[in-house]
Design a protein around this motif. Structure first.
Motif, short mmCIF file in Angstrom:
data_model
loop_
_atom_site.label_atom_id
_atom_site.label_comp_id
_atom_site.label_asym_id
_atom_site.label_seq_id
_atom_site.Cartn_x
_atom_site.Cartn_y
_atom_site.Cartn_z
N ILE A 45 30.17 -22.70 38.80
CA ILE A 45 31.22 -22.26 39.72
C ILE A 45 30.63 -21.39 40.83
CG2 ILE A 45 33.32 -20.85 39.93
CD1 ILE A 45 34.01 -21.70 37.05
N ILE A 46 29.76 -20.46 40.47
CA ILE A 46 29.13 -19.58 41.46
C ILE A 46 28.27 -20.38 42.42
CG2 ILE A 46 27.43 -17.73 41.77
CD1 ILE A 46 28.46 -16.53 39.11
N LEU A 47 27.50 -21.34 41.87
CA LEU A 47 26.63 -22.16 42.70
C LEU A 47 27.43 -22.96 43.72
CD1 LEU A 47 23.68 -23.19 43.12
CD2 LEU A 47 24.24 -25.06 41.56
N ILE A 48 28.50 -23.60 43.28
CA ILE A 48 29.33 -24.40 44.19
C ILE A 48 30.03 -23.51 45.21
CG2 ILE A 48 31.38 -25.89 44.31
CD1 ILE A 48 30.51 -27.03 41.56
N SER A 49 30.42 -22.31 44.78
CA SER A 49 31.15 -21.39 45.69
C SER A 49 30.24 -20.80 46.76
CB SER A 49 31.78 -20.25 44.89
OG SER A 49 32.66 -20.75 43.91
N THR A 50 28.98 -20.56 46.43
CA THR A 50 28.09 -19.87 47.36
C THR A 50 27.24 -20.78 48.22
OG1 THR A 50 26.45 -19.65 45.57
CG2 THR A 50 27.96 -17.80 45.91
N GLU A 51 27.00 -21.99 47.76
CA GLU A 51 26.15 -22.92 48.51
C GLU A 51 26.99 -23.78 49.45
OE1 GLU A 51 22.93 -23.15 48.70
OE2 GLU A 51 22.46 -21.66 47.15
N LYS A 52 26.80 -23.62 50.75
CA LYS A 52 27.60 -24.36 51.73
C LYS A 52 27.38 -25.87 51.64
CE LYS A 52 28.09 -20.63 55.10
NZ LYS A 52 27.85 -20.20 56.51
N ASN A 53 26.19 -26.27 51.23
CA ASN A 53 25.89 -27.70 51.11
C ASN A 53 26.73 -28.38 50.02
OD1 ASN A 53 23.99 -27.47 53.12
ND2 ASN A 53 22.26 -27.27 51.71
N LEU A 54 27.31 -27.58 49.12
CA LEU A 54 28.13 -28.11 48.03
C LEU A 54 29.62 -27.97 48.30
CD1 LEU A 54 26.09 -26.74 44.97
CD2 LEU A 54 25.98 -29.03 45.97
N HIS A 55 29.97 -27.55 49.49
CA HIS A 55 31.38 -27.37 49.84
C HIS A 55 32.01 -28.71 50.24
CE1 HIS A 55 31.03 -22.74 50.63
NE2 HIS A 55 30.73 -23.10 49.40
N HIS A 56 32.13 -29.58 49.25
CA HIS A 56 32.74 -30.90 49.45
C HIS A 56 33.92 -31.04 48.48
CE1 HIS A 56 29.29 -31.83 51.88
NE2 HIS A 56 28.46 -31.70 50.86
N PRO A 57 34.89 -31.89 48.82
CA PRO A 57 36.05 -32.09 47.93
C PRO A 57 35.66 -32.42 46.49
CG PRO A 57 36.45 -33.14 50.03
CD PRO A 57 35.02 -32.66 50.07
N ILE A 297 23.53 -30.76 43.05
CA ILE A 297 23.49 -29.61 42.14
C ILE A 297 22.13 -29.52 41.47
CG2 ILE A 297 24.46 -28.65 40.03
CD1 ILE A 297 27.16 -29.77 40.83
N ARG A 298 21.58 -30.66 41.08
CA ARG A 298 20.26 -30.67 40.44
C ARG A 298 19.20 -30.12 41.39
NH1 ARG A 298 20.14 -35.66 39.37
NH2 ARG A 298 18.68 -36.39 40.96
N GLN A 299 19.27 -30.50 42.66
CA GLN A 299 18.30 -30.02 43.65
C GLN A 299 18.42 -28.52 43.87
OE1 GLN A 299 19.08 -32.55 47.05
NE2 GLN A 299 17.43 -33.96 46.49
N LYS A 300 19.66 -28.03 43.87
CA LYS A 300 19.87 -26.59 44.05
C LYS A 300 19.26 -25.80 42.90
CE LYS A 300 21.86 -26.52 48.00
NZ LYS A 300 21.17 -25.87 49.15
N PHE A 301 19.45 -26.29 41.69
CA PHE A 301 18.87 -25.63 40.53
C PHE A 301 17.34 -25.64 40.60
CE2 PHE A 301 22.94 -26.13 38.08
CZ PHE A 301 23.06 -24.78 37.75
#
Length: 312
Positions: A45-57, A297-301
């Motif tokens: 949840i934190i990763l999706i909320s903070t990473e702009k590249n993951l701000h997709h529907p 998400i895998r790339q962000k991790f």
């Protein structure tokens, strides 16, 4: 009079049946599982909320899943761990607390289905109608879909529990590791035919609606992939839809197992174990399946891990 009031307001919960030698190993195992589920789901949840590249529907809709998993695990595991060290005759819970626990247990169960349904709808629009995806899947639509999933869950469970709390009680023992609707209405000596009928209808509706919508959605996606010669589209569909289908199967099998075993009293111990596993297996596997299979998400991790290694 005091004894009667005590019996009606304080219930005895069966909890986990473990031998004295198993107290600490079981407690440590459950604690590690709970910590892992909390950290992995909150981390997503934190990763999706903070990473702009993951701000997709797609990712915003997915956030409903870890939120639900956190709720579903928290509503039973801390209480189970707390009761492990108590004598079975001392595992008390107040009736209001029991009702609240049962309420969130069922909201978690129903929301599992509805959240995966709205995620399937998102994939359907993305693959079957890609040119209109941004026009359809707006922030407003994401909010509407999420609100619908939670609203339907709350509405259905409110009726389910409303039919139960109207009943008088003549028993005080919950024949289950935790409180749920069935164990609550079994405390009554009144006629519970209405509760049984509504419970069956409610289960059939949720399962039929869930299976039907997911089957139709992915059926149409499969049709598009078969008729399309676009290899990149097919590859994208297989990766994203494969992840969702894997998560759905994990949830559906876990849920169906203890519901099916409810019909066979001779397998009550298996049913109790299955009901606990439903609150552990999907919440534990969902972050792994979704996190490892979703490329962004895998790339962000991987990037976060690499930065930590360089800094150290």
């Amino acid at each position: 009079m005091d004894n009667l009031t005590f019996t009606n307001s304080i219930l005895l919960v069966e909890g986990l049946t473990v031998t004295p030698q198993s107290f600490y190993p079981v407690f440590i195992l459950l604690l590690l599982v709970y910590v892992f589920i909390m950290l992995s789901n909150i981390g997503l949840i934190i990763l999706i909320s903070t990473e702009k590249n993951l701000h997709h529907p797609m990712h915003f809709l997915f956030c409903n899943l870890p939120l639900n998993d956190i709720m579903g695990t928290t509503v039973i595991l801390p209480r189970l761990m707390h009761d492990i060290f108590r004598e079975t005759s001392e595992r008390y819970i107040s009736y209001p607390e029991c009702v609240v626990q049962a309420y969130f247990v069922h909201v978690f169960t129903v929301a599992c289905h509805y959240v995966l349904m709205i995620m399937a709808f998102d994939r359907y629009v993305a693959i079957c109608n890609p040119l209109r995806y941004t026009a359809i899947m707006t922030n407003k639509m994401v909010v509407k879909l999420s609100a619908s999933a939670w609203g339907l869950s709350v509405f259905m469970v409110s009726i389910l529990l409303g039919l139960t709390i109207r009943l008088s009680r003549c028993r005080s023992k919950i024949e289950n590791p935790f409180c749920d609707n069935a164990s609550l209405f079994k405390l009554s000596c009144e006629n519970v035919v209405v509760n049984n009928i509504f419970g069956i209808v409610y289960t059939v509706i949720v399962f039929t609606f869930s299976l039907g919508s997911v089957f139709i959605t992915y059926g149409k996606i499969a049709t598009v992939c078969i008729t399309s010669k676009n290899k990149s589209l097919n590859s994208k569909a297989i990766k994203t839809c494969g992840t969702h289908i894997a998560v759905y199967i994990i949830m559906f099998v876990s849920c169906a197992s203890f519901i099916f075993l409810h019909r066979f009293p001779e397998y009550s111990e298996n049913r109790k174990l299955a009901s606990i596993m439903f609150h552990i297996v999907p919440p534990g596997l969902n972050p792994l399946v979704y996190g490892l299979q979703t490329k962004e998400i895998r790339q962000k991790f991987v990037n976060i891990w690499c930065r930590q290694k360089l800094n150290s």
